[in-house]
Design a protein around this motif. Structure first.
Motif, short mmCIF file in Angstrom:
data_model
loop_
_atom_site.label_atom_id
_atom_site.label_comp_id
_atom_site.label_asym_id
_atom_site.label_seq_id
_atom_site.Cartn_x
_atom_site.Cartn_y
_atom_site.Cartn_z
N ARG A 1 -5.91 7.54 -5.96
CA ARG A 1 -4.66 7.56 -5.21
C ARG A 1 -4.91 7.56 -3.70
O ARG A 1 -4.10 7.08 -2.92
CB ARG A 1 -3.82 8.79 -5.60
CG ARG A 1 -3.08 8.62 -6.91
CD ARG A 1 -2.18 9.81 -7.21
NE ARG A 1 -1.34 9.55 -8.36
CZ ARG A 1 -1.68 9.81 -9.60
NH1 ARG A 1 -2.86 10.35 -9.86
NH2 ARG A 1 -0.84 9.52 -10.60
N VAL B 1 1.63 2.03 -5.27
CA VAL B 1 0.40 2.54 -5.88
C VAL B 1 0.71 3.26 -7.20
O VAL B 1 -0.01 3.11 -8.19
CB VAL B 1 -0.34 3.47 -4.90
CG1 VAL B 1 -1.51 4.17 -5.60
CG2 VAL B 1 -0.83 2.70 -3.69
N THR C 1 0.81 -1.22 0.00
CA THR C 1 0.00 0.00 0.00
C THR C 1 0.84 1.27 0.00
O THR C 1 0.29 2.37 0.12
CB THR C 1 -0.93 0.02 1.23
OG1 THR C 1 -0.13 -0.01 2.43
CG2 THR C 1 -1.87 -1.17 1.22
#
Length: 211
Positions: free
Chosen positions: A137, A90, A85
């Protein structure tokens, strides 16, 4: 004449006994290795059920492996979550997501709702895409974190491994393990032969000295 025949027999015994010991040791190790890996399925013989040691214990071995794997994964759970994460991870996914969102806004959406193309231009589509990407995001790490919490909770990992790996997979792993270690098994048999030969020579020497 009788003494000569006796000496001949002793000399013959002196040479044959080590070879016999080496052969017995080789047979013993060969049978031991066979019983360790085979037969894969239970076989009835004279009222007894026979099966190789590893195939008979494969369920226990699998459970032990699954428990250990689950323990290791749970111990590294937080570290895995942080890595998956993280902003860097990302950002690696974003280009692919952006491509799909762009295709959705410029191709699929006007095709499904043609009237929108009359009111939405390229600049508006670009602004909508930017809003989507900005929101993704923020949301994506949270969604991934929630999913990992659910997937990596105690019991789930073991259940997943149990569902994916059947006893046939364990049997295949046992066969693969044996094939991979064929050279080691051959060396073990050779060592047994040499050991038997040395023991046979020692015993023959003792017999020869005290006869």
């Amino acid at each position: 004449m009788g003494t000569l025949n006796l000496l001949q027999n002793i000399y013959i015994l002196y040479f044959i006994f080590p070879i016999a010991c080496a052969f017995v040791c080789w047979v013993f190790i060969s049978v031991l290795v066979y019983c360790f890996f085979s037969p894969q399925q239970p076989v009835n013989f004279a009222g007894f059920k026979l099966q190789g040691y590893l195939p008979a214990k494969q369920n226990l071995i699998l459970q032990a492996v699954f428990e250990k794997a689950e323990l290791l994964i749970l111990q590294q759970k937080e570290e895995m979550k942080q890595h998956i994460t993280s902003q860097q991870s990302v950002e690696k996914i974003m280009p692919e997501l952006e491509k799909h969102i762009d295709e959705f806004l410029t191709v699929k959406l006007p095709k499904d709702i043609p009237m929108l193309s009359m009111f939405i231009g390229e600049k508006t589509i670009y602004q909508i895409k930017e809003v989507f990407m900005k929101e993704l995001r923020v949301l994506f790490p949270h969604i991934l974190s929630t999913y990992l919490d659910e997937m990596l909770k105690a019991g789930s990992v073991r259940k997943m491994l149990t569902d994916k790996l059947s006893p046939s997979s364990a049997s295949g792993a046992i066969i693969a393990f044996r094939n991979k270690n064929n050279f080691s098994i051959i060396r073990l048999k050779l060592f047994a032969c040499i050991f038997g030969l040395i023991v046979g020579c020692l015993i023959s020497s003792v017999i020869f000295l005290f006869t």
